[in-house]
Structure formats: C-alpha cells, structure tokens
Design an enzyme around this catalytic site. Structure first.
Site, PDB file in Angstrom:
ATOM      1  N   ASP A  91      36.548  13.494  25.325  1.00  0.00           N
ATOM      2  CA  ASP A  91      35.937  12.730  26.411  1.00  0.00           C
ATOM      3  C   ASP A  91      34.456  13.086  26.583  1.00  0.00           C
ATOM      4  O   ASP A  91      33.897  13.882  25.813  1.00  0.00           O
ATOM      5  CB  ASP A  91      36.738  12.999  27.697  1.00  0.00           C
ATOM      6  CG  ASP A  91      36.882  11.757  28.569  1.00  0.00           C
ATOM      7  OD1 ASP A  91      35.993  10.899  28.517  1.00  0.00           O
ATOM      8  OD2 ASP A  91      37.879  11.669  29.316  1.00  0.00           O
ATOM      9  N   ASP A  96      36.253   2.594  30.813  1.00  0.00           N
ATOM     10  CA  ASP A  96      37.722   2.604  30.812  1.00  0.00           C
ATOM     11  C   ASP A  96      38.328   1.248  31.172  1.00  0.00           C
ATOM     12  O   ASP A  96      37.978   0.648  32.187  1.00  0.00           O
ATOM     13  CB  ASP A  96      38.239   3.616  31.841  1.00  0.00           C
ATOM     14  CG  ASP A  96      37.936   5.055  31.440  1.00  0.00           C
ATOM     15  OD1 ASP A  96      37.354   5.274  30.353  1.00  0.00           O
ATOM     16  OD2 ASP A  96      38.292   5.956  32.220  1.00  0.00           O
TER      17      ASP A  96
END
Ligand code: NAG
Ligand code: NAG
Ligand code: NAG
Ligand code: NAG
Ligand code: NAG
Ligand code: NAG
Ligand code: NAG
Ligand code: NAG
Length: 484
Positions: free
Chosen positions: A151, A211
């Site tokens: 991430d 996202d």
C-alpha cells in the site's frame, strides 16, 4: 523534470523489451492473479479462524479448482516490530503465527498473501515497511508467504514524480527478489505518478486509481479525481465507482502483459450494494481488462447469484486467456437516459483472445435496456483501422459468455455440497491448463452459447440490459479449405 522525462522514456523502452522476457522474472502472474482478500468483509477483524473458514469454503465450493489461488491478508494482521526490528504477527488473532496459518493454507493447495505499506505506517497505523524492506521481506519469506499487497499510506511525502515513487516501490521489489522465494508483488499506490509507466519492470500488478467501492456510477467527494485527471491524479481517494475506475483505466490498457497487470482493485461482487446486472458488468469488465480477480465477499454467506457470477468459467477463460492483452475502448457515447446521478453512457470494448477469437464487450450504463451494435470494422480496428483488417472479411460465430451462467438451483446445490461446477478442472488437467488451451476448447462451459453469426463486413447486435453488459466471443467460421 528533465531527469523525470528521461526516466519515463527509459521505462517505456524497458517495458517494450520485457514484453517477451518478463520484467520481474519471478515466474508469477503469467495470467492475472485470482484469489480472495480479507479487507471488504472483515477489515481489521481478521484472524486465523475466519481466514481458514473462508479458505475451506473456497475449496468446498470449487473456487480453488477454478483458479482462485491466493488467500490474501490485508491490513491489521501485525503487532508491530520486536526489539531486533522484525515484524511480529498479532498472536491473539493468529495463535499459530502467520507461518502456522501459511502451512494450513498450503495444505489446502492454496497460497497466502500478506499486506504492508511503503510508508512508516500502514493505513490502519501498524508498522510500515519504508526503510525496513529487507527485514520485512525476509521474515515473510521465512513464514512461507507467497504474495505481497503493498500500500501507499504514510509515505512521508516520497512521491510526486515517477522516479521517487519508482525508487520507493523498487526497494521492496528488490528485497522480495533477494529472499529467493517467489512472491507475487502487487503494488497498491493508487495510480499515483503513473505506475503504468514504471511498475511493469518492478511489480506483477499495480493499482490504477483510488479505491473502488461497492458503487456503480455515483460520484463521491472522497474520490476527487475524475477520468482524465486520473492520468496525473494528486489525490486518488476512495469510494470510487465502477465507472470512475473503468474510465481512468481505459487510457493505458497496453501497459499490461503477462506477469505485469493493471489492477482495477478488489472485486466487490456479492458485497450487496450493486444489482445483479451491475455485478455481471463489474466481473466482465475486470476480466476483459485483465485486472486481478480478487474476491472479497463473505464466503460463509454466499448466495447463489453471487456464486454463479464468480464461477462463470466462460468469463474466467477470458481473464486467464494466454494472449494476456487487455481490451481497448473503441467508442463511448453519452446517452439521454441518465439515472438519478445524471449518469448515462454506452461503450464498446474489444480485444483479441487466443486462437484468433475476438472479445466484444458492450457496456450499457444508461438507465434503459437497449440494443447495441458494432461493425466488424470497429471490432477489429486495433488490428488495422477503417475496415482494412483481414478479419473484417471473415464470417464469425457469436457466443454469449453469460448464456450458460449456472442456474440458481445448481448454485444452491454447490453451496449445499451436493453438486459442483459443471466444468471439472481436475479432470481436464487443472485450471491453468484449461484456460490456456490453444485453440481454446469449444465446451459450452468455456464458450457460453452460440447466439448467432456475422458475415464479412457485417455488424454484431446485442440486447444489453441497463447497467449491464453483453459479453460476446467471436470465433471464425471454418473456411471451405479448413473443412476439407
Ligand atoms: C530475481 O530476479 C532475477 C533477475 O531478474 C530472476 O532471474 C529471479 O528469478 C528472481 N528471483 C525471484 C525469487 O524472484
Ligand atoms: C491483537 O488483536 C487483539 C484481538 O483483536 C486486539 O485486542 C489487540 O489490541 C491486538 N494487538 C495489537 C498489538 O494490535
Ligand atoms: C524478532 O523476530 C525475528 C523474526 O521472527 C526473530 O528471528 C528474532 O529472534 C526476534 N528477536 C527478538 C529479540 O525477539
Ligand atoms: C447501431 O447503433 C446506432 C447507434 O445507436 C444506431 O444509430 C444504428 O441504427 C444501429 N444499427 C443497427 C443496424 O441496429
Ligand atoms: C435466482 O434467484 C434470484 C434471487 O432469489 C432471483 O431474483 C432470480 O430471478 C433467480 N434467477 C433465476 C434464473 O431463476
Ligand atoms: C440443500 O440441502 C437441504 C438439506 O440438506 C435440502 O433439503 C435441499 O433440497 C438442498 N438443496 C439443493 C438445491 O440441493
Ligand atoms: C472431478 O473429477 C475427478 C476425477 O474424475 C473427481 O475425482 C473429482 O471428484 C471431480 N471433482 C468435482 C468437483 O466434481
Ligand atoms: C466442438 O467441436 C467439435 C469438433 O469440431 C464438434 O464436434 C462439437 O460439436 C463442438 N461442440 C460445440 C459445443 O460447439
């Protein structure tokens, strides 16, 4: 800036050269990775029990045999670092450690993935891997980990140019490689600094945007970059819709190739907020764009309709096709039949499959069901423009890849344990073998049903539901010569 441009050019050349020799050379993700990730369903409430329960259901319901291979732990598995600087698992959540869990996942014939951030902390504020790349890669390798989702939270401002982002992500790629254990490297930097330009040389996949949420087309202020801003998005955000993510990703389909994929984000199929038609569109588009296919639904509560989407082998065969090239968008029109969010558009996405087959994906994001059409000239435009492709002069059979979606009754019986998916992969030599067959098998489980044909210079027509797709596979009709 001049330096940055130089790097971009260098990387583009490098990705050309690696189109045949894999960039990473770790032998992984030759087709887009398939699996299941903890995040959407469990968030920080993950533990060995829910993960093993899910893994067992993935095996029982036949998902593993259809190619869903990786069980991926997302954030919140960790308990920080020990005094020698190595990451430790939360032993309350994972009494046998991650290595104990990895052994059990491996015993089920599956692989295990882990999560970290290229920052000082993960998004949920556990220890990040920036500056600890080798220690972390080493400890994961020692536990038997097979996959890393990496991430971008708390990156200390180490972004803003492709070079800076490349350096930060390459450090982990190098560390993983040095362990000697093949670990699939899934970069999750939300499309910042154009990873499609630099990631193909260092990672197996890279996220293309902010996202994705379980949202079809509603704009959300948490996902501020719109379509073209996506090419140089400064705040990737989250709560992005399916159409938002798609309409960014369509600009760089050619950056993907076997071993290196555009990642449009985790699948939301079965999470409850989209309709059946919208989930069909979602699953079809992800397969056609060669995005990783990572489920996130609660397997213990799977319903028949969700199962019959995720187990459509005719669509999975497109995702896992050995040619490994994404569809491109041939056209897009805005339409008057908008929904309550003022959205309405239609698109044609097409691309080549193995054996000379061609995929035609009509996407109807208008609020009415409609008939859509495309000429062979449009469908084979990538091969040669304005109708000059030789394929335009051929006759084709048209197969509808959703026509043989398994019935509710069969899906229920699969969940009950009294039936299995009609396509027995084990009997046919395993999922990889089945999907990569050239020429591809003409079994109905892989081809759907023949719904028509198209003559030279003709057009393909299909009825497409509102917020749905028609996913068609064209196969050349045998010529007289072939028949002799
Ligand atoms: C490490 O990189 C080298 C050079 O690309 C490659 O040959 C090797 O397979 C890689 N090893 C692993 C474990 O990824
Ligand atoms: C470990 O997990 C338990 C159970 O969820 C939780 O109560 C505890 O705070 C966690 N420990 C750390 C260090 O995160
Ligand atoms: C820290 O963790 C590593 C890897 O698990 C282990 O080898 C080492 O002994 C641990 N160090 C301490 C001080 O516990
Ligand atoms: C194909 O679609 C276009 C645009 O919607 C429409 O104008 C045209 O009439 C259609 N052609 C056929 C043969 O349906
Ligand atoms: C399958 O079940 C769903 C939910 O109960 C229902 O809406 C749908 O019509 C069913 N499909 C078929 C083909 O019967
Ligand atoms: C599922 O199992 C129950 C009882 O175990 C049975 O009554 C039911 O008929 C089964 N349904 C299907 C679709 O197999
Ligand atoms: C697939 O076929 C094999 C070999 O015939 C058999 O052992 C297995 O039970 C079958 N699997 C399923 C899910 O039906
Ligand atoms: C598949 O091809 C074989 C050989 O050409 C043919 O006999 C068979 O009918 C085809 N099956 C389907 C479902 O089209």
């Amino acid at each position: 800036m001049i330096f940055n441009k130089f790097v971009t050019i260098f990387v583009i050349i490098a990705s050309y050269q690696t189109a045949t020799v894999l960039a990473l050379n770790n032998g992984l993700a030759i087709t887009p990775q398939m699996g299941w990730n903890t995040w959407s369903s469990f968030g920080c409430n993950l533990n060995s029990d829910v993960i093993l329960d899910t893994a067992n259901k993935i095996v029982q319901y036949g998902f593993r045999d259809l190619g869903y291979e990786y069980i991926i732990l997302d954030d919140c598995w960790s308990a920080g670092r020990n005094s020698s600087g190595y990451l430790m698992p939360n032993m309350t959540k994972f009494p046998g450690g991650i290595s104990g869990l990895a052994d059990k996942i491996h015993d089920l014939g599956m692989k295990i993935g882990i999560y970290s951030s290229a920052g000082t902390m993960t998004c949920a504020r556990y220890s990040g891997s920036l500056g600890y790349e080798q220690k972390d890669a080493d400890v994961w390798a020692s536990w038997g980990v097979d996959y890393l989702k990496y991430d971008n939270c708390f990156n200390e401002g180490e972004e803003g140019t492709a070079q800076i982002s490349y350096n930060r992500y390459n450090a982990m790629g190098q560390a993983l490689n040095k362990t000697g254990r093949p670990m699939l490297y899934s970069m999750c930097n939300w499309g910042m600094d154009g990873p499609w330009n630099f990631a193909p040389t260092i990672a197996n996949s890279w996220r293309t945007s902010g996202d994705l949420s379980d949202i079809f087309d509603r704009d959300d202020p948490q996902c501020p970059c719109a379509e073209l801003d996506g090419l140089d998005c400064k705040v990737a955000g989250y709560q992005c819709s399916l159409t938002n993510v798609l309409n960014k990703a369509v600009y760089y389909p050619s950056k993907a190739f076997p071993g290196a994929w555009n990642d449009l984000d985790l699948l939301q199929v079965g999470n409850g907020a989209m309709t059946d038609d919208e989930y069909i569109a979602h699953f079809s588009i992800w397969a056609a764009m060669k995005s990783p296919m990572i489920m996130t639904n609660v397997l213990a509560k799977i319903d028949p309709q969700t199962l019959s989407i995720l187990q459509n082998t005719a669509v999975l065969a497109v995702s896992q096709d050995s040619v490994g090239s994404s569809v491109t968008r041939r056209w897009r029109y805005f339409v008057d039949d908008t929904d309550v969010f003022g959205k309405g558009e239609i698109q044609l996405l097409t691309g080549g499959l193995s054996g000379g087959d061609q995929l035609v994906l009509f996407f109807n994001a208008g609020s009415k069901d409609r008939e859509m059409n495309a000429s062979l000239s449009e469908i084979f435009w990538e091969d040669a423009p304005r109708g000059t492709a030789p394929q335009v002069q051929q006759s084709w059979d048209i197969y509808d890849l959703w026509a043989n979606r398994i019935s509710n009754a069969t899906a229920l019986a699969i969940i009950n344990g009294t039936a299995s998916n009609p396509l027995n992969m084990t009997e046919l030599g395993g999922a990889r073998q089945v999907y990569s067959q050239v020429p591809p098998s003409n079994s109905t489980a892989l081809m759907g049903s023949k719904v028509g044909s198209v003559k030279p210079s003709g057009s393909v027509l299909a009825k497409v539901k509102s917020h749905g797709v028609a996913m068609l596979r064209l196969r050349a009709q045998p010529t007289r010569k072939d028949e002799l």
